[in-house]
Design a protein around this motif. Structure first.
Motif, PDB file in Angstrom:
ATOM      1  N   SER A   4       9.781  21.512  -6.430  1.00 28.81           N
ATOM      2  CA  SER A   4      10.149  22.562  -7.376  1.00 28.81           C
ATOM      3  C   SER A   4       9.595  22.189  -8.742  1.00 28.81           C
ATOM      4  N   THR A   5       9.982  22.952  -9.726  1.00 29.91           N
ATOM      5  CA  THR A   5       9.591  22.648 -11.100  1.00 29.91           C
ATOM      6  C   THR A   5      10.541  21.576 -11.630  1.00 29.91           C
ATOM      7  N   TYR A   6      10.501  20.413 -10.994  1.00 29.25           N
ATOM      8  CA  TYR A   6      11.440  19.328 -11.289  1.00 29.25           C
ATOM      9  C   TYR A   6      11.027  18.498 -12.512  1.00 29.25           C
ATOM     10  N   ILE A  14       5.265  20.587 -11.747  1.00 31.42           N
ATOM     11  CA  ILE A  14       5.707  20.613 -10.350  1.00 31.42           C
ATOM     12  C   ILE A  14       5.677  19.197  -9.798  1.00 31.42           C
ATOM     13  N   HIS A  62      14.660  32.710 -10.584  1.00 28.48           N
ATOM     14  CA  HIS A  62      14.640  31.339 -10.064  1.00 28.48           C
ATOM     15  C   HIS A  62      15.600  31.221  -8.879  1.00 28.48           C
ATOM     16  N   PRO A  64      15.873  28.087  -6.418  1.00 30.45           N
ATOM     17  CA  PRO A  64      15.242  26.779  -6.215  1.00 30.45           C
ATOM     18  C   PRO A  64      14.650  26.569  -4.830  1.00 30.45           C
ATOM     19  N   ARG A  65      15.262  27.139  -3.792  1.00 30.67           N
ATOM     20  CA  ARG A  65      14.727  26.944  -2.440  1.00 30.67           C
ATOM     21  C   ARG A  65      13.521  27.845  -2.170  1.00 30.67           C
ATOM     22  N   GLY A  67      11.480  29.800  -5.073  1.00 30.21           N
ATOM     23  CA  GLY A  67      10.462  29.746  -6.106  1.00 30.21           C
ATOM     24  C   GLY A  67      10.992  30.258  -7.430  1.00 30.21           C
ATOM     25  N   ASN A  68      10.073  30.462  -8.383  1.00 23.34           N
ATOM     26  CA  ASN A  68      10.481  30.926  -9.702  1.00 23.34           C
ATOM     27  C   ASN A  68       9.330  31.578 -10.439  1.00 23.34           C
ATOM     28  N   ASN A  87       7.769  28.033  -2.783  1.00 24.78           N
ATOM     29  CA  ASN A  87       7.799  27.105  -1.663  1.00 24.78           C
ATOM     30  C   ASN A  87       7.264  27.808  -0.419  1.00 24.78           C
ATOM     31  N   GLY A  91       9.254  24.725   2.662  1.00 20.02           N
ATOM     32  CA  GLY A  91       9.306  23.788   1.555  1.00 20.02           C
ATOM     33  C   GLY A  91       8.406  22.581   1.670  1.00 20.02           C
ATOM     34  N   TRP A  94       3.437  24.256  -1.071  1.00 23.62           N
ATOM     35  CA  TRP A  94       3.781  25.131  -2.191  1.00 23.62           C
ATOM     36  C   TRP A  94       2.540  25.802  -2.761  1.00 23.62           C
TER      37      TRP A  94
END
Length: 774
Positions: A4-6, A14, A62, A64-65, A67-68, A87, A91, A94
């Motif tokens: 994700s955009t972590y 990403i 958004h 999280p599982r 996308g955003n 994703n 997942g 991506w």
């Protein structure tokens, strides 16, 4: 939840939930003048637009599982940047998309970089003619121990408009429409400095190009090509080695530009296919995301059509605020700094265990999945903020909130302590003043993580109640399809059992280390076991309480008792009791203990903290005659028994508490409840952090207590509770919405007199609770 955009501290970054792995990210700058290189956008900023050039940046959707999507408005370059992430393949893979749209004469350069930390490799698949740049698609092959083999493909959009006109454009015609690139071998410890790495690569090549066109004749010294050709080609098609751990690709365009990125795992196969993930596949995934997002929001955080806040603009506001909280979720890994031997002036010096070393030490490497308070100002884990974050995250995705909670619980050490700030690694420390970097194992923070547990158990009970009704009606049971834990009592029980031992250690650590003094000062409350004092205070600050500069006893004294910590411990005991009750016979002895402790806290709040003279709850200290005395500063502290739901609806003290809260000359305002009374001598003075400004978490706690306890349960103030609830909710929503419309952000706090947003922004940590205020 792998990808994700972590990297929330970046405008678009990403990475996976892995300690050392692959990171991809975006940088961009303008090409209309030579100053563009000095204004590269990469790390989020809370500076005003005239300094940062960015008018706003906000996630517009958004999940999280899934996308955003994000919108960034670059007013300096007259540019809108839209980013998307999806994703794919459950997942494992991506796709990302960057779209840059400006005015007709806007020229811009976007850079996508890929870095690889740790073991593995990353190499560019060669093209036949790379001398003037790369043609789209661009392919990299990589591998890591955790991911295996993968390929990354970058594809420039077909409608991107290359820069072909400008001074000396003919000299660069072979490179028009091509992608400039650079590969470098960078020390692993420096890979997080992507902007510095790219800026160095760009400036070195730009200077080299500029020198080619400069002459010693003054008249011609400024006869340089258009900056779009020098700066827009300044990665320079270079590589230090065939295989580098840092790659950057520069896409330059005019008016319109963009590219797609896909990362796909390569399964063992006799033939490797280098075909990129198609643009339609990413487009279809994004369409699915947007459709799911709208449906998900309406089912998880619904705004009734009869609500005064159901307009399209209010709905968009609530969706964006929620999306930004989710977009602030990051994965951090590294070493934190602690000092086991340090003690503040008013605390006892810790005794070191055999083999322990004093002074500042680095802890072992740890990882943390956390929702950050502010992407720009606080991109790290904050213990007491997280409990409020997880109230929203839990409604949005129950199981994600439990993943984050478990990540925090895993940090609780054998003594039961966890650091209140998780500053993991050099990148995280670069955002923190040196005086706040070290954590102390004697210091606590409000135990709000238990809020996430309480919310989870509440959702479990709601599912069980619904199924009980179904059984009575002869209908089959139904469970939420999108939650492993809510759909399986066995999984729910297993989860609670997994976190229970650490939470119990944590609870007992609080009782042991934050205990207040009673017999030393002749205090004789109903219980000799329940009194508490925050360790780690200085003369004018109690950072550990979370209410940093809120007025406390002066001078400080070891005999202080803090009413807010007393209430947090009652709340903590109640939560532990809820877990024990749900788990049943395995911890039934603990349940009795928690209920006894909670009851004793409620009794001691009245005996130790209610001032009949001041008609409010107060801290306590010891005067010059060694007598216990009250320290009363009207504000959030005075409301704590009410805020935490420990004040019974029938209490004779509820009326004075509501009077204080509702008095416009004290705590009440048209924008929310003030943190300190308007008539207090320190109102708005000094640092003015918690000396008047309006904060969302305590306003939310007030709303929650009114709605769940004082409105539904009979008592002399039931009707008044409903009145205050309705008015307070309206004041909060309308002011935060107004400021969002005006500034493009939600804020850390709001001015006590004008309601204007102040301090750090965007602050879509606990301020996002506004989306739950309905």
């Amino acid at each position: 939840l792998l990808w994700s955009t972590y990297a929330p501290q970046l405008y678009f970054g990403i990475k996976p939930r892995l300690p050392k792995s692959l990171t991809s990210g975006l940088l961009w700058f303008g090409l209309n003048d030579w100053e563009g290189l000095q204004r590269i956008h990469h790390t989020t900023s809370s500076s005003p637009p005239h300094e940062s050039g960015l008018e706003s940046y906000t996630y517009t959707s958004h999940i999280p599982r899934v996308g955003n999507t994000q919108r960034l408005l670059d007013s300096r370059n007259k540019l809108r940047v839209d980013t998307s992430f999806v994703n794919l393949n459950d997942g494992k893979d991506w796709g990302a998309r960057v779209e840059m749209n400006g005015e007709e004469d806007t020229r811009m350069s976007g850079i996508w970089y890929i870095s690889l930390e740790g073991e593995g490799g990353l190499r560019l698949v060669e093209q036949e003619d790379e001398e003037e740049g790369l043609t789209s698609p661009i392919v990299l092959l990589g591998n890591t121990p955790d991911l295996g083999s993968f390929r990354i493909v970058l594809t420039e959009h077909a409608d991107a408009n290359p820069i072909t006109t400008g001074h000396k454009a003919n000299l660069f015609s072979p490179s028009h429409g091509k992608v400039s690139y650079a590969g470098a071998s960078v020390p692993e410890s420096d890979l997080w400095r992507a902007k510095d790495i790219v800026a160095t690569l760009l400036s070195n090549k730009a200077q080299s190009l500029a020198n080619q066109f400069s002459t010693s004749t003054p008249a011609n010294s400024q006869d340089l090509p258009d900056p779009a050709f020098v700066l827009g080609r300044s990665l320079g098609n270079q590589r230090e080695a065939f295989q580098s751990n840092f790659w950057a690709f520069q896409f330059s365009s005019q008016g319109k530009g963009g590219w797609d990125v896909s990362m796909v795992l390569i399964l063992p196969s006799p033939v490797l296919s280098f075909r990129p993930l198609s643009a339609p596949a990413i487009s279809n995934s994004l369409s699915t995301l947007l459709s799911l997002f709208s449906t998900h929001f309406s089912s998880h955080l619904p705004i009734p059509p009869t609500s005064p806040y159901s307009s399209p603009s209010h709905l968009a506001f609530a969706q964006e605020v929620t999306s930004n909280l989710l977009g602030g979720i990051g994965y951090f890994h590294g070493r934190s700094l602690i000092d086991r031997s340090f003690a503040h002036e008013y605390d006892d010096t810790p005794e070191l265990e055999e083999g322990e070393v004093g002074g500042v030490q680095e802890m072992e490497e740890r990882g943390l999945l956390t929702a950050t308070p502010s992407r720009s100002f606080f991109p790290r884990g904050f213990y007491w903020d997280e409990g409020f974050h997880l109230l929203v995250v839990g409604e949005w995705d129950n199981d994600l909130s439990l993943e984050i909670l478990k990540s925090w619980v895993d940090l609780i050490d054998e003594d039961g302590w966890v650091g209140r700030e998780q500053i993991l690694g050099e990148e995280a420390r670069s955002k923190v003043p040196s005086e706040f970097q070290v954590q102390y194992p004697t210091n606590a923070n409000p135990p709000t993580l238990t809020m996430a547990v309480t919310s989870f158990i509440s959702r479990l009970k709601a599912v069980e109640s619904s199924n009980l009704l179904s059984a009575q009606l002869g209908l089959p049971p139904s469970f939420p399809a999108n939650s492993k834990y809510l759909s399986s009592p066995t999984e729910a029980r297993s989860y609670l059992l997994s976190i229970y031992p650490a939470l119990r250690r944590h609870y007992l650590w609080f009782r042991r280390t934050q205990k207040g003094q009673l017999k030393e000062w002749g205090r004789k409350p109903p219980s000799r076991m329940e009194s508490y004092r925050w360790r780690g205070r200085t003369e004018h600050h109690v950072l550990t309480s979370g209410l940093d500069d809120y007025p406390r006893a002066l001078p400080p004294h070891v005999g202080e008792l803090h009413v807010d910590l007393m209430c947090w411990m009652g709340f903590f005991a109640r939560t532990m009791g809820e877990i024990a009750e749900y788990l049943g016979e395995e911890v039934e002895d603990d349940l009795e203990e928690y209920r006894r402790n909670e009851g004793n806290v409620v009794k001691n709040i009245e005996a130790l903290h209610w001032s009949e003279e001041d008609q409010m709850y107060c801290d306590a200290t010891v005067d010059d005659d060694d007598e216990s005395t009250f320290v009363c500063h009207a504000g959030y502290i005075s409301l704590f028994p009410f805020l935490t739901g420990l004040l019974p609806p029938s209490s004779p003290h509820l009326g004075p508490v509501l009077d204080l809260m509702r008095d416009p000359e004290k705590l009440w305002s048209d924008y929310g409840i003030r943190s300190l009374s308007k008539d207090h001598p320190l109102f708005g003075q000094g640092e003015n952090y918690w000396r008047g400004p309006i904060w969302m978490p305590f306003n939310y706690m007030a709303l929650s207590s009114l709605y769940k306890i004082y409105m539904p349960h009979p008592g002399p103030h039931q009707a008044r509770a409903k009145e205050i609830y309705t008015e307070l909710r309206a004041n909060l929503i309308e002011n935060i919405f107004k400021e969002y419309q005006s500034t493009g952000y939600v804020w850390e706090q709001y001015d006590a007199l004008t309601g204007e947003g102040s301090r750090s922004h965007p602050f879509t940590g606990w301020t996002s609770l506004v989306a739950m205020s309905e």
